[in-house]
Design a protein around this motif. Structure first.
Motif, PDB file in Angstrom:
ATOM      1  N   GLY A 112       0.743  -1.298  -0.043  1.00 61.60           N
ATOM      2  CA  GLY A 112      -0.085  -0.003   0.034  1.00 61.60           C
ATOM      3  C   GLY A 112       0.935   1.150  -0.139  1.00 61.60           C
ATOM      4  N   ALA A 113       2.025   1.266  -0.190  1.00 59.21           N
ATOM      5  CA  ALA A 113       3.066   2.381  -0.286  1.00 59.21           C
ATOM      6  C   ALA A 113       3.245   2.990  -1.722  1.00 59.21           C
ATOM      7  N   TRP A 114       2.124   3.232  -1.959  1.00 59.91           N
ATOM      8  CA  TRP A 114       1.802   3.856  -3.547  1.00 59.91           C
ATOM      9  C   TRP A 114       3.062   4.848  -3.809  1.00 59.91           C
ATOM     10  N   PRO A 115       3.268   5.844  -3.210  1.00 58.21           N
ATOM     11  CA  PRO A 115       4.058   6.882  -3.551  1.00 58.21           C
ATOM     12  C   PRO A 115       5.566   6.256  -3.778  1.00 58.21           C
ATOM     13  N   ALA A 116       6.108   5.504  -2.715  1.00 55.81           N
ATOM     14  CA  ALA A 116       7.413   4.879  -2.764  1.00 55.81           C
ATOM     15  C   ALA A 116       7.301   4.140  -4.039  1.00 55.81           C
ATOM     16  N   ALA A 117       6.376   3.149  -3.999  1.00 54.67           N
ATOM     17  CA  ALA A 117       6.402   2.072  -5.411  1.00 54.67           C
ATOM     18  C   ALA A 117       6.409   2.843  -6.739  1.00 54.67           C
ATOM     19  N   LEU A 118       5.685   4.137  -6.728  1.00 53.16           N
ATOM     20  CA  LEU A 118       5.712   4.908  -8.014  1.00 53.16           C
ATOM     21  C   LEU A 118       6.960   5.487  -8.472  1.00 53.16           C
ATOM     22  N   ALA A 119       7.938   5.891  -7.327  1.00 53.41           N
ATOM     23  CA  ALA A 119       9.354   6.067  -7.518  1.00 53.41           C
ATOM     24  C   ALA A 119      10.114   5.339  -7.887  1.00 53.41           C
ATOM     25  N   CYS A 120       9.847   4.068  -7.393  1.00 54.85           N
ATOM     26  CA  CYS A 120      10.704   2.976  -7.654  1.00 54.85           C
ATOM     27  C   CYS A 120      10.574   2.641  -9.149  1.00 54.85           C
ATOM     28  N   LEU A 121       9.397   2.458  -9.504  1.00 48.84           N
ATOM     29  CA  LEU A 121       8.785   2.156 -11.054  1.00 48.84           C
ATOM     30  C   LEU A 121       9.683   3.169 -11.943  1.00 48.84           C
ATOM     31  N   VAL A 122       9.234   4.531 -11.395  1.00 48.11           N
ATOM     32  CA  VAL A 122      10.103   5.596 -12.531  1.00 48.11           C
ATOM     33  C   VAL A 122      11.546   5.448 -12.519  1.00 48.11           C
ATOM     34  N   ALA A 123      12.038   5.290 -11.525  1.00 51.60           N
ATOM     35  CA  ALA A 123      13.580   5.032 -11.702  1.00 51.60           C
ATOM     36  C   ALA A 123      13.841   3.755 -12.582  1.00 51.60           C
ATOM     37  N   ALA A 124      13.024   2.782 -12.606  1.00 46.84           N
ATOM     38  CA  ALA A 124      13.266   1.594 -13.321  1.00 46.84           C
ATOM     39  C   ALA A 124      13.318   1.823 -14.732  1.00 46.84           C
ATOM     40  N   LEU A 125      12.225   2.624 -15.175  1.00 45.99           N
ATOM     41  CA  LEU A 125      11.690   3.249 -16.404  1.00 45.99           C
ATOM     42  C   LEU A 125      12.907   3.866 -17.005  1.00 45.99           C
ATOM     43  N   ALA A 126      13.274   4.927 -16.160  1.00 46.14           N
ATOM     44  CA  ALA A 126      14.477   5.641 -16.454  1.00 46.14           C
ATOM     45  C   ALA A 126      15.573   5.233 -16.907  1.00 46.14           C
ATOM     46  N   LEU A 127      16.192   4.160 -16.083  1.00 44.86           N
ATOM     47  CA  LEU A 127      17.072   3.058 -16.561  1.00 44.86           C
ATOM     48  C   LEU A 127      17.059   2.569 -17.786  1.00 44.86           C
ATOM     49  N   ALA A 128      15.689   2.033 -18.193  1.00 43.44           N
ATOM     50  CA  ALA A 128      15.498   1.293 -19.046  1.00 43.44           C
ATOM     51  C   ALA A 128      15.320   2.141 -20.375  1.00 43.44           C
ATOM     52  N   LEU A 129      14.979   3.232 -20.301  1.00 39.58           N
ATOM     53  CA  LEU A 129      14.960   4.341 -21.412  1.00 39.58           C
ATOM     54  C   LEU A 129      16.374   4.578 -21.594  1.00 39.58           C
ATOM     55  N   ALA A 130      17.458   4.871 -20.623  1.00 38.64           N
ATOM     56  CA  ALA A 130      18.460   5.182 -20.968  1.00 38.64           C
ATOM     57  C   ALA A 130      19.344   4.242 -21.636  1.00 38.64           C
ATOM     58  N   PHE A 131      18.998   2.700 -21.249  1.00 39.53           N
ATOM     59  CA  PHE A 131      19.745   1.683 -21.971  1.00 39.53           C
ATOM     60  C   PHE A 131      19.108   1.850 -23.385  1.00 39.53           C
ATOM     61  N   ALA A 132      17.839   2.138 -23.779  1.00 42.35           N
ATOM     62  CA  ALA A 132      17.232   2.159 -25.333  1.00 42.35           C
ATOM     63  C   ALA A 132      18.086   3.210 -25.993  1.00 42.35           C
ATOM     64  N   VAL A 133      18.194   4.355 -25.226  1.00 37.40           N
ATOM     65  CA  VAL A 133      18.674   5.406 -25.961  1.00 37.40           C
ATOM     66  C   VAL A 133      20.332   5.009 -26.372  1.00 37.40           C
ATOM     67  N   ARG A 134      21.210   4.393 -25.208  1.00 38.99           N
ATOM     68  CA  ARG A 134      22.300   3.952 -25.825  1.00 38.99           C
ATOM     69  C   ARG A 134      22.437   2.836 -27.061  1.00 38.99           C
ATOM     70  N   ARG A 135      21.362   2.107 -27.176  1.00 35.28           N
ATOM     71  CA  ARG A 135      21.354   0.987 -28.204  1.00 35.28           C
ATOM     72  C   ARG A 135      20.949   1.858 -29.604  1.00 35.28           C
ATOM     73  N   LEU A 136      20.580   2.909 -29.509  1.00 32.98           N
ATOM     74  CA  LEU A 136      19.952   3.885 -30.451  1.00 32.98           C
ATOM     75  C   LEU A 136      20.935   4.716 -31.002  1.00 32.98           C
ATOM     76  N   ARG A 137      22.034   4.839 -30.093  1.00 32.48           N
ATOM     77  CA  ARG A 137      23.008   5.866 -30.453  1.00 32.48           C
ATOM     78  C   ARG A 137      23.772   5.846 -31.810  1.00 32.48           C
ATOM     79  N   THR A 138      24.017   4.537 -32.176  1.00 34.58           N
ATOM     80  CA  THR A 138      24.663   4.190 -33.474  1.00 34.58           C
ATOM     81  C   THR A 138      23.727   3.221 -34.529  1.00 34.58           C
ATOM     82  N   THR A 139      22.693   3.222 -34.023  1.00 32.55           N
ATOM     83  CA  THR A 139      21.843   2.352 -34.882  1.00 32.55           C
ATOM     84  C   THR A 139      20.791   3.065 -35.778  1.00 32.55           C
ATOM     85  N   SER A 140      19.922   2.300 -36.378  1.00 34.24           N
ATOM     86  CA  SER A 140      19.001   2.716 -37.089  1.00 34.24           C
ATOM     87  C   SER A 140      17.643   3.511 -36.431  1.00 34.24           C
ATOM     88  N   HIS A 141      17.357   4.489 -36.832  1.00 27.94           N
ATOM     89  CA  HIS A 141      16.349   5.497 -36.365  1.00 27.94           C
ATOM     90  C   HIS A 141      14.943   5.610 -36.892  1.00 27.94           C
TER      91      HIS A 141
END
Length: 338
Positions: free
Chosen positions: A274-303
């Motif tokens: 039931g700790a929704w604010p903390a849960a949302l913060a963790c999920l946002v952090a995970a999504l941010a890391l996944a987005l950074a990973f996707a950006v690295r993969r796209l840096r030298t590949t097709s857009h």
């Protein structure tokens, strides 16, 4: 004595070993390139090792063999094990030559591949030798950025030692007992062989003139997800060669993958409590890391829109799959591996 019988009795200078698994069209293309070698056919033999135990492949090789000198092309099936390592062991054990040339069923050997490789091996007296792998991709021809899959395949061009293009003396293979058949996918079994040969004191060289082409194979959507199973065998390579794994393969664990998986698990636990604010913060952090990973993969590949969408979606799943296969490999091979 007939000419065909004399050819069969002549010991070849080099034996080509090709593992194959249910890819008849690619195998035909590979064999056609080998029949065009500048090296005289009586000086080499070709052994196709069918890891899929397919009647279609057997019949294909038998038809091709009928058009060649007697004994030039042979079909083999491994009696045990599975994967390219077991298939290559079956091949080199059956080979008649002292020098074994390894390649794959999806390669195209240059016309002078065997002549150049054999000359270099004899000139330098090496126990093993890496040839040059060229990866012609659609992106190269069109002057565009490669896809993620094409970029990964292009990594073969800079690899130190890969069995898509390797020459090894049979005596050296016997000394280290060939390939480790625990590597059941086409992944790390060549690096393991290289490391063991060097540990045994064998001399390894490189010949840029011995060339095979490795065209990029078409793949279905999400090939990067299916490839995550490969890291299961990273654990085995790390167990056998920890120092060289860290210095030459991966210097440190993929901490971002573990962070994404851990933050997602924590978010679920917090949400259940039931700790929704903390849960949302963790999920946002995970999504941010996944987005950074996707950006690295796209840096030298097709857009292109389709490729960008694939990179975004697969980048969400890869960390979980990678962590799963890494930990499963660590458990199976009994090694502390992250």
């Amino acid at each position: 004595m007939s000419h065909r019988v004399r050819q069969r009795m002549t010991i070849p200078s080099v034996s080509v070993v090709i593992p194959t698994f249910q890819r008849p069209e690619l195998l035909i293309r590979c064999l056609r390139a080998l029949t065009l070698q500048t090296l005289a056919k009586e000086r080499f033999e070709v052994l196709v090792v069918d890891d899929g135990h397919s009647d279609e492949i057997r019949e294909l090789v038998e038809r091709a063999s009928a058009e060649q000198p007697l004994g030039f092309l042979r079909y083999l099936r491994p009696s045990h094990g599975k994967g390219p390592a077991a298939a290559r062991n079956c091949g080199w054990h059956a080979a008649r030559a002292e020098i074994i040339a390894f390649t794959d069923d999806d390669t195209l050997a240059a016309r002078d591949w065997l002549a150049q490789g054999l000359h270099a091996m004899r000139l330098h007296g090496w126990a093993a030798m890496a040839g040059r792998v060229v990866v012609p991709s659609p992106a190269n021809r069109l002057g565009t950025r490669p896809t993620d899959h094409e970029r990964m395949t292009q990594g073969l061009e800079s690899a130190a030692f890969v069995t898509a293009n390797a020459f090894v003396r049979k005596s050296a293979l016997a000394q280290v007992q060939g390939f480790d058949e625990r590597f059941q996918r086409a992944w790390r079994e060549d690096a393991d062989l290289q490391f063991r040969l060097e540990a045994a004191g064998a001399s390894l060289g490189r010949c840029e003139a011995a060339v095979v082409r490795h065209p990029v194979r078409p793949e279905r959507w999400g090939v990067s997800l299916r490839q995550q199973k490969n890291v299961y065998f990273d654990a085995l390579l790390y167990r056998k060669h920890p120092a060289r794994y860290r210095s030459e393969i991966r210097a440190r664990p993929p901490w971002d993958y573990y962070a994404i998986a851990s933050l997602t698990g924590l978010a679920l636990a917090l949400a259940a409590a039931g700790a929704w604010p903390a849960a949302l913060a963790c999920l946002v952090a995970a999504l941010a890391l996944a987005l950074a990973f996707a950006v690295r993969r796209l840096r030298t590949t097709s857009h292109s829109p389709a490729h960008v969408a694939e990179m975004l979606l697969t980048s969400l799943a890869i960390p979980f799959l990678s962590v799963y296969w890494r930990l499963r490999g660590a458990w199976h091979f009994r090694v502390w591996f992250l």
